[in-house]
Design a protein around this motif. Structure first.
Motif, mmCIF file in Angstrom:
data_model
loop_
_atom_site.group_PDB
_atom_site.id
_atom_site.type_symbol
_atom_site.label_atom_id
_atom_site.label_comp_id
_atom_site.label_asym_id
_atom_site.label_seq_id
_atom_site.Cartn_x
_atom_site.Cartn_y
_atom_site.Cartn_z
ATOM 1 N N LYS A 128 58.519 11.901 37.158
ATOM 2 C CA LYS A 128 59.061 12.436 38.738
ATOM 3 C C LYS A 128 60.241 11.644 38.614
ATOM 4 N N GLU A 151 51.519 17.641 44.196
ATOM 5 C CA GLU A 151 52.178 16.221 43.832
ATOM 6 C C GLU A 151 53.462 16.672 42.817
ATOM 7 N N ASN A 196 57.642 14.118 50.133
ATOM 8 C CA ASN A 196 57.794 13.182 48.855
ATOM 9 C C ASN A 196 57.259 11.820 49.280
#
Length: 984
Positions: free
Chosen positions: A606, A651, A757
């Protein structure tokens, strides 16, 4: 609809055994047709030929019994065959492993197909008996082989049809003079590894999953003497139209022949054009306007079918069709434009790993399931490593809207890479030229194919002038000529680090610059390898695609072992995790190790993907990988493409979507309570529409409750923009204890949510306490900050605790007599610096997991125990980003010097699966009557600059000087002395 193939480059009929016919095997393009067909898929007679006697004994004529069976399409490597026998001497073995000093072409036969349970290098005979209907008599009869690798000799009814090296494209052959009707025909195919030049990619590489066989469908069909054998649709989007170019099997004759093209879409639109067929020509072309037609894109993968008919006044003589899409792809400056709009190529690399079947399945439905999952997780693009995607894969990609880069299999393994690509020996270029043409002709109608790469990791420094002329000049030009609606890449990862396409031989001819981030093997969160405004990046004149970005992996999971018991793929990685953890006495920890290693991988990926979007020149990335290998689980999905239980699509799309919100954190996530957290947010917007009224809302949440929130109105955003950082002005509340906080951010435009986010940050209270004067230290930073007394040569008699960076004999005596020592080890104890790893010290002092699970050493994650020393320091059982600056750049402490005493560390560094070293960043132990608290965390180097370090030190001090400091594990004083480095 059935399939039909078209002629391409021709192959030699050089076999001396069997009656020679005038049949020629040709590379082909597959088309849909309604012709009758005898399908040859299913069970074939089979035998390996380890002594290579089959040709001499005429196994091709059908009289010698082949006692075994295999399935087509597929590979015999997917099942056990007793005929494989012992390996016979083979004239050439494909090398499999690169030499770490360079690609020196050293062959390792034992490593070839090391991942397969049923490997064999022996020639493999496939034989099929079939009958043809008498109604076909008098018509041209064509044999079709959808795909054969690596090379094949083919016979029909005892007559050689020749040999082929065209292993990545469909093949066909006119067998009209050999076919028998209403009686048995015998087709024999001898698969073998040729001694001369051939294609070489993932399918041949031993360290992946090599295979040989007839891996796509085979069939026999009749065709009219004059038939359509190739269709190339050249679309245009302004205005919408399609030029349909035909290839014919022979020159046309007769004034009454006409050609009609009908284009139909799922949207109900129909477009028709008709004209006379030019006489004495082997080609024709029709132009169709398509007003109102939809464009193909990942968001709307609109497909149309072009059906072409040859007909006379009274009958249709031939019909063929294929699908295509209207789309345009081009590079403009540092942007890639799809249909005129900037697009971020979010690629997950796919390396053809099929543990259930070894060879890529000849099933569009198989790939549809995978690619839909890939799209759901935000990917819009993919590339294979030195390999091609099959027609079934491309058909699925067309339907789901996944863009594809086809990379040529022009040398992956050692000898081929050096001799073929860097030296460009004369025997290779003609093969490459021919196959480049065959490959592009076969797949250029697929709208998903937006790029071709000529090769991978061919450094321009080591290239010869001849090689450069081929890969960086001639081949890109050829690719654009054959498919003007696709981009051409000369080299992915060309070995240069100055972001320039200039070389000693002149400029490279490439539409995209595909290169690694410099130093990405050490890419860690909060430690970016490049500034986003790095002057080197300003040299970049092309769109930058981040190559193999960025190798985040995890500990292989032994839970997968039962799944492989019935599969043909060997399992490497998980068994080593299990065995080595048992040998190290850590088997009970394996489930926690794997879970925490996965958490680390998800976090690293990420952070890395968001970092990639902060480079303004980034036009995409090849995330390495979209799927796991068993020994290198780097993927978003495992090797079976199961939906991950611990990572939802929502996600993952937060960092892998058209529009992504990015945190500008100044390379820190820990802040002082009561102060402002200097955080800003950027927007990387590659959505299809301009955001006219974007609004950014943020909320700070702690323990599930909102703490603060705010809203920012942002300037208008056009597609392809990276906004300037927008300061959030977050005032952290004053607290007496640390807080774990979640910063949640959402972008809206015209009341529609565009992106969201979230990131975790930590708040620590100010530290102003002075500690007891009976605590002494030899560390200047702590003396000044905490008001500690300075340690002299001998510990003072009344000292309750001593904090040191080195252990000396007086301190060991102090410990044994009952003293308390906090060791901030800077090499004072044996730490984790093993010798002999292929990459030296690269992976042993980093926070991140080991790229490619390479070598045998490195940090694969952490486990933080539920321990009173860290009761007040925030953690969720592992070291998240609040530990990054404490761990990056240090070596964990070894625990095996104290065996047989087993230490359960407070912070464990999870070992590599090939070594499973017992090591820690923080542990405690009883020594004599005293107690030792030892850590290698970077406390001295970050004490002045990082609030989390100061708070951690306070926690350790409070614990070590309190009543709870009673270590359960005891180590022998002599063992400790032996583990001290430089002890006099």
């Amino acid at each position: 609809m059935k399939k039909l193939s078209a002629p391409g480059a021709r192959f030699s009929n050089r076999h001396s055994h069997g009656r020679l016919a005038r049949a020629t095997i040709t590379a082909a393009q597959e088309l849909d047709t309604d012709r009758p067909r005898v399908v040859l898929d299913g069970v074939w007679e089979f035998s390996y030929d380890p002594r290579d006697i089959g040709v001499k004994r005429r196994w091709f004529d059908g009289r010698v019994v082949l006692a075994e069976k295999t399935r087509v399409p597929g590979t015999p490597h997917a099942e056990r065959h007793p005929s494989a026998g012992p390996a016979a001497k083979v004239t050439w073995l494909p090398p499999t492993h690169r030499n770490r000093k360079g690609f020196e072409g050293k062959t390792d036969p034992a490593a070839l197909q090391a991942g397969l349970k049923y490997p064999s290098l022996a020639p493999a005979w496939h034989r099929r008996r079939f009958k043809l209907p008498s109604s076909w008599r008098g018509e041209p009869i064509w044999l079709h082989l959808g795909g054969v690798t690596p090379a094949a000799d083919v016979w029909l009814n005892g007559t050689s049809l020749g040999s082929t090296l065209s292993s990545r494209t469909p093949l066909r052959c006119d067998v009209s003079k050999l076919a028998r009707f209403d009686e048995e025909n015998v087709l024999a195919v001898r698969i073998h590894w040729p001694p001369g030049p051939r294609l070489d990619g993932i399918w041949e590489a031993g360290e992946f999953s090599p295979f040989a066989g007839i891996y796509r469908s085979a069939w026999i069909e009749p065709a009219a003497p004059l038939h359509i054998c190739g269709i190339h649709v050249v679309p245009s989007i302004r205005p919408s139209s399609a030029q349909v170019r035909l290839e014919l099997s022979e020159r046309s004759a007769g004034p009454d022949l006409r050609v009609r093209c009908t284009i139909e879409g799922e949207d109900g639109l129909t477009f028709v054009a008709e004209q006379p067929l030019p006489a004495n020509r082997e080609a024709a072309s029709l132009k169709l306007k398509m007003p109102g037609a939809k464009l193909w894109s990942p968001e709307q993968p609109a497909l149309y079918r072009a059906t072409v008919q040859l007909f006379t006044a009274d009958r249709i003589t031939d019909t063929a069709s294929m699908r295509f899409g209207l789309r345009d792809i081009r590079a403009l400056g540092t942007k890639v434009l799809l249909n005129g709009n900037p697009v971020m190529l979010r690629g997950g690399c796919d390396d053809h790993y099929y543990p259930e079947c070894i060879a890529p399945p000849a099933s569009k439905e198989y790939f549809l399931k995978r690619l839909r999952l890939s799209r759901e997780y935000g990917f819009n693009y993919t590339k294979s490593c030195v390999e091609l995607f099959t027609q079934e894969f491309l058909e699925a990609a067309d339907e789901v809207g996944l863009m594809v880069c086809q990379e040529m299999p022009f040398g992956l393994s050692g000898k081929y890479r050096v001799d073929a690509r860097e030296k460009a020996l004369p025997r290779f270029p003609e093969l490459w030229r021919r196959e480049l043409r065959n490959i592009i002709r076969a797949d250029r109608n697929h709208p998903c194919v937006i790029a071709y790469s000529m090769c991978s990791e061919l450094g321009t420094v080591s290239q010869s002038k001849k090689s450069f002329a081929l890969f960086s000049r001639e081949f890109p030009k050829t690719a654009r000529k054959l498919n003007p609606r696709a981009l051409a890449i000369d080299i992915t990862h060309g070995g240069e680090e100055d972001f320039s396409t200039d070389t000693r031989y002149g400029p490279r001819d490439t539409d995209l610059y595909v290169q690694c981030v410099h130093g990405q093997h050490r890419l860690e969160p909060l430690h970016p390898p490049l500034r986003t405004d790095d002057p080197q990046l300003r040299k970049l004149k092309l769109p930058w695609i981040l190559h193999e970005y960025a190798w985040w992996t995890q500990l292989p999971d032994p839970k997968s072992i039962p799944r492989y018991k019935t599969l043909p793929q060997k399992l490497n990685g998980p068994p080593e995790t299990l065995e080595n953890s048992r040998n190290a006495g850590l088997a009970k920890l394996v489930p926690t190790m794997v879970a925490n290693s996965r958490k680390m991988k998800h976090l690293l990926r990420k952070e890395g993907l968001e970092l990639a979007r902060r480079y303004r020149q980034t036009a995409g990335y090849h995330l390495w990988l979209v799927h796991d290998f068993s020994y290198a689980p780097e993927g978003v999905f495992n090797e079976f493409w199961d939906r991950p239980d611990d990572l939802s699509a929502e996600e993952f799309r937060a960092c892998n979507d058209d529009t992504v919100l990015l945190l500008d954190d100044g390379n820190r996530r820990c802040f002082t309570a009561g102060a402002e957290a200097p955080l800003s947010v950027q927007v990387s917007h590659f959505g299809p529409d301009t955001l006219s009224q974007p609004v950014l809302t943020w909320r700070l949440v702690g323990a599930g409750q909102p703490i603060a929130e705010g809203e920012l109105r942002l300037p208008r955003m056009r597609p392809g923009e990276l906004t300037a950082p927008a300061r959030l002005h977050i005032e952290l509340p004053k607290t007496d204890a640390p807080q774990t906080l979640d910063l949640q951010v959402e972008l809206r435009s015209m009341a529609q949510r565009i992106a969201r986010n979230a990131w975790r940050i930590w708040s620590f209270p100010r530290i102003e306490t002075r500690v007891s004067s009976r605590i002494v230290t030899d560390i200047p930073e702590l003396q000044e900050a905490l008001g500690l007394a300075r340690l002299q040569d001998e510990p003072p008699n009344d000292a309750t605790c001593i904090i040191v960076s080195q252990l000396r004999r007086p301190l060991l005596r102090f410990l044994e007599k009952g003293g308390c020592v906090i060791l901030l080890s800077e090499g004072a104890l044996k730490d984790y610096r093993p010798a002999g790893d292929a990459f030296g010290d690269v992976f042993r002092d980093i926070y991140r997991t080991v790229p490619w699970n390479n070598g045998a050493h490195g940090n694969m994650g952490t486990i933080v125990a539920d321990h009173p020393s860290l009761r007040d320091f925030p953690h969720d059982g592992w070291c998240e980003l609040n530990f990054v600056h404490l761990i990056a750049g240090v070596y964990p402490l070894m625990l095996d010097p104290y065996y047989p005493a087993r230490i359960d560390p407070i912070i464990r560094s999870i070992g590599h699966h090939r070594s499973m070293a017992d090591k820690a960043y923080l542990f405690e132990a009883a020594v004599g009557k005293g107690a030792l608290l030892a850590t290698s965390l970077k406390i001295r180097g970050t004490f002045d600059s990082h609030i989390e370090t100061r708070y951690l030190m306070q926690c350790l001090l409070a614990y070590a000087t309190g009543s709870d400091f009673k270590p359960k594990r005891r180590i022998d004083a002599s063992k400790l002395a032996a583990a001290v480095t430089g002890l006099d």
